[in-house]
Design an enzyme around this catalytic site. Structure first.
Site, short mmCIF file in Angstrom:
data_model
loop_
_atom_site.label_atom_id
_atom_site.label_comp_id
_atom_site.label_asym_id
_atom_site.label_seq_id
_atom_site.Cartn_x
_atom_site.Cartn_y
_atom_site.Cartn_z
N GLU B 125 8.06 -2.56 29.42
CA GLU B 125 9.48 -2.87 29.33
C GLU B 125 9.68 -4.37 29.12
O GLU B 125 9.58 -4.85 28.00
CB GLU B 125 10.22 -2.33 30.58
CG GLU B 125 10.12 -0.79 30.61
CD GLU B 125 10.97 -0.12 31.69
OE1 GLU B 125 11.46 -0.80 32.61
OE2 GLU B 125 11.15 1.11 31.60
C1 HEC Z 1 12.57 -1.39 27.85
C2 HEC Z 1 13.64 -0.59 28.37
C3 HEC Z 1 14.24 -0.93 29.72
C4 HEC Z 1 14.56 -2.15 30.25
C5 HEC Z 1 14.38 -3.51 29.63
C6 HEC Z 1 15.13 -1.89 31.54
N1 HEC Z 1 15.16 -0.55 31.78
FE1 HEC Z 1 15.94 0.35 33.41
N2 HEC Z 1 15.11 2.09 32.84
C7 HEC Z 1 14.48 2.32 31.64
C8 HEC Z 1 13.85 3.61 31.68
C9 HEC Z 1 13.04 4.25 30.55
C10 HEC Z 1 14.12 4.14 32.95
C11 HEC Z 1 13.62 5.48 33.52
C12 HEC Z 1 12.24 5.23 34.07
C13 HEC Z 1 11.76 6.35 34.94
O1 HEC Z 1 12.60 7.07 35.50
O2 HEC Z 1 10.54 6.48 35.11
C14 HEC Z 1 14.93 3.17 33.64
C15 HEC Z 1 15.50 3.36 34.92
C16 HEC Z 1 16.45 2.50 35.47
C17 HEC Z 1 17.27 2.81 36.61
C18 HEC Z 1 17.31 4.12 37.38
C19 HEC Z 1 18.47 4.95 36.95
C20 HEC Z 1 18.37 6.36 37.48
O3 HEC Z 1 19.34 7.10 37.36
O4 HEC Z 1 17.33 6.74 38.01
C21 HEC Z 1 18.04 1.71 36.85
C22 HEC Z 1 19.10 1.53 37.93
C23 HEC Z 1 17.67 0.71 35.87
N3 HEC Z 1 16.70 1.23 35.04
C24 HEC Z 1 18.16 -0.59 35.82
C25 HEC Z 1 17.55 -1.61 35.06
C26 HEC Z 1 17.69 -3.03 35.30
C27 HEC Z 1 18.53 -3.66 36.38
C28 HEC Z 1 16.93 -3.66 34.36
C29 HEC Z 1 16.67 -5.13 34.18
C30 HEC Z 1 16.17 -5.86 35.30
C31 HEC Z 1 16.35 -2.63 33.53
N4 HEC Z 1 16.71 -1.41 34.02
C32 HEC Z 1 15.58 -2.88 32.41
C33 HEC Z 1 14.43 1.45 30.57
C34 HEC Z 1 14.61 0.06 30.70
#
Ligand code: HEC
Ligand code: HEC
Ligand code: HEC
Ligand code: HEC
Ligand code: CA
Ligand code: CA
Lengths: 331, 331
Positions: B125
């Protein structure tokens, strides 16, 4: 950034007198605030500017490389494009770009509307085609309705798209910098170092190229007048447009407005700091070697060119429909 | 999206009576608007959420994959990460994620604060480390000042960073959907098809899993109860956290709030449309084959779960200093 000073100037502006021209006769003039004649067109353009569906991958928007949270550029040496391709040249700021004589480092687009078609179809940037971008927007009911209400007809074409984006970009001006407050008569807006820096900037000849409201953008100039500019970047500048050998290494003089925010510097992004850029400009463009103190004074002046950044509500994009083509970033 | 209806509901909200609980006894309850107790902390968190300097490349921010202009996700099957890597799983929306029992599809983070540390250091990521991210922010004078004013001490650490991001995310709720207006007593907020769809959704048993204010997020459930779910995606779900074989293919039930905006669907992003997702849910989770009419009614109901999207002014990020490490996206 002098946020307090900016807030005070805004208050003056509301009082309705502060937008008069400069009270001083200087080679740089104050930035005027945007006059929005068609707010609905601007609002549509803002959505398009932020919409990654104008790219093949569905991931890259204008704001990816001209991030309005970061001075309208990406703060990278050269940009990251479709499939993480390394871009050929530094991303210039879109802030105040409406004030420039032409668009791109080599001026190959006459204006913002002509420019906006470029990146969508550029294989190293958004890597789409105009037809595919138009076809995508046509399947998005929210856009169809908005184009209809803005243009009177629901048909979406590249001409309307670029017109809307250009209208939004025209609002991206940055009035109210400390330097502009000084230009308008507020003697306390600049301190002694900043004034000394501006004195040097004028007297040593920087203003020959960096002039006008944008402190740049008014002409094309040779990069490397007194000494050649050493770079591994193959960009040839204006010669690529005119075909003339004497235009080699001629670039559009960049605006120095908000230059504090648009690091790294030069078309190749090779100057990491303003100090390096100023030292090089003195040596290459004026044949002059500045002392450390002089460089630091000029840099202090350059930082007074940071104006009010455009503040606006993040657009909410209309959702795709079942008919919208699905992006596949890895194909 | 029913923008007019939403505007009217906002007006009611201002009148101060509309936030009472549901007047109907239903398995889904209205979303409450965010109660902001520390606006300065939220403002700092918003900046961090939008700041690509938390990534190795200087290009990817939280908003890249959870785009708040697009329902808080990226509308891709699986996300694009550092170096254009193809992500393993669909990006869930951050909207209303504070209401969930745990974070991630497999619930491996207890809450938003614990979650926020994940993506920064995830090589697929943002591909940074917490130390490098903290080190970067410490060189940015605007952040140093803001952490000091928010936390009382200028020291920046990962604990404060994730606390601020989580505080911002807690504001990302979407009250005022047509369904919530109906829950609060407005009989005209839903039309007959939408009501029929909700009737089916309740009676056929969808609410066994999709319940609570977020219409999901309250439990982990097996994907593929009546028939196994066929996918090439290797994700195992909850088993990866508990180590228990019976938790294979158990995923956190996703929220159905704003599901109109969070296409494509399921953890692998393989359902392109809501119709496909509903058809599959009926067959796999309930052993029931819906008619086209039934599917279309349920989809009409699901679209009434689109609430007011968070509207806020784009943050202006404090500029890097000469001491800030330079991102090199291609290294
Ligand atoms: C490159 C893509 C990417 C980036 C950059 C990213 N995310 Fe995510 N995020 C995802 C993905 C894909 C998941 C699901 C991962 C899993 O469940 O294993 C996720 C899951 C989450 C969740 C959980 C939501 C749920 O319903 O379970 C949250 C809250 C979240 N991210 C917030 C953030 C925050 C805050 C940042 C920055 C600090 C961030 N993400 C950066 C792709 C990204
Ligand atoms: C992948 C990165 C990337 C994307 C996406 C991108 N740009 Fe650019 N933009 C650049 C680069 C790099 C240049 C300089 C190119 C040159 O001069 O040859 C540029 C130049 C410009 C200029 C000229 C500024 C000047 O001072 O000459 C404008 C205006 C502009 N872009 C607006 C846009 C708009 C509008 C979009 C979306 C439709 C967009 N850009 C998408 C990287 C990008
Ligand atoms: C003869 C014309 C000329 C003169 C004189 C000149 N400049 Fe420039 N300046 C340019 C050009 C052309 C560029 C763009 C060069 C490039 O990117 O390759 C530039 C770029 C810059 C930049 C980098 C801007 C950016 O965003 O990348 C700064 C800072 C700057 N000049 C400051 C100065 C200062 C300070 C002086 C006086 C010491 C000065 N310039 C004198 C033509 C000039
Ligand atoms: C036994 C529990 C259960 C039942 C019953 C159930 N669901 Fe689900 N639902 C889930 C789980 C778990 C997922 C996530 C599956 C995945 O992503 O692999 C899901 C995902 C979804 C999604 C996709 C959401 C997204 O953002 O990806 C929709 C839409 C949905 N359900 C609607 C329904 C409808 C309509 C019904 C009734 C016909 C229903 N569900 C019945 C557990 C259930
Ligand atoms: Ca630059
Ligand atoms: Ca999704």
């Amino acid at each position: 950034m002098k946020l307090k000073a900016i807030a005070i100037a805004s208050a003056l502006a509301v009082a309705g007198t502060a937008w008069a021209a400069s009270v001083r006769d200087e080679p740089i003039q104050p930035i005027q605030p945007a006059k929005v004649t068609n707010p609905a067109l601007v609002e549509l353009g803002k959505k398009l500017y932020f919409d990654p569906r104008l790219s093949r991958s569905g991931f890259i928007s204008c704001n990816s490389c001209h991030n309005l949270s970061m001075g309208g550029s990406d703060n990278l040496k050269t940009s990251i494009g479709d499939k993480w391709q390394q871009g050929p040249i530094n991303s210039p700021t879109v802030l105040n770009s409406s004030l420039a004589v032409a668009q791109f480092w080599d001026g190959r687009a006459a204006d913002l509307k002509e420019q906006a078609g470029g990146p969508i179809a550029n294989p190293g940037e958004m890597a789409f085609t105009h037809d595919l971008a138009v076809g995508t927007l046509r399947t998005i009911p929210g856009y169809v309705a908005e184009f209809k209400s803005v243009f009177g007809s629901a048909d979406i074409n590249i001409d309307k798209i670029t017109q809307a984006i250009a209208a939004f970009e025209e609002t991206l001006v940055t009035p109210n910098s400390p330097f502009d407050q000084w230009l308008k008569g507020d003697d306390k807006a600049l301190n002694d170092r900043e004034l000394a820096g501006y004195g040097l900037f004028k007297e040593s000849g920087c203003v020959a190229c960096h002039n006008g409201p944008a402190a740049g953008g008014t002409s094309f100039q040779k990069m490397g007048l007194f000494e050649p500019y050493k770079t591994n970047n193959p960009a040839e500048g204006r010669a690529g447009v005119t075909g003339k050998d004497e235009d080699r290494m001629n670039f559009k003089v960049p605006t120095l407005r908000n230059v504090e925010l648009t690091y790294p510097y030069f078309h190749d992004g090779e100057a990491a700091t303003l100090e390096q850029a100023v030292e090089l400009m003195g040596r290459l463009q004026l044949g002059r070697k500045y002392s450390e103190q002089e460089i630091s004074d000029i840099v202090a002046f350059l930082k007074t060119l940071t104006g009010d950044q455009p503040t606006f509500v993040m657009p909410i994009l209309p959702p795709s429909s079942n008919a919208t083509p699905k992006p596949n970033p890895w194909q």
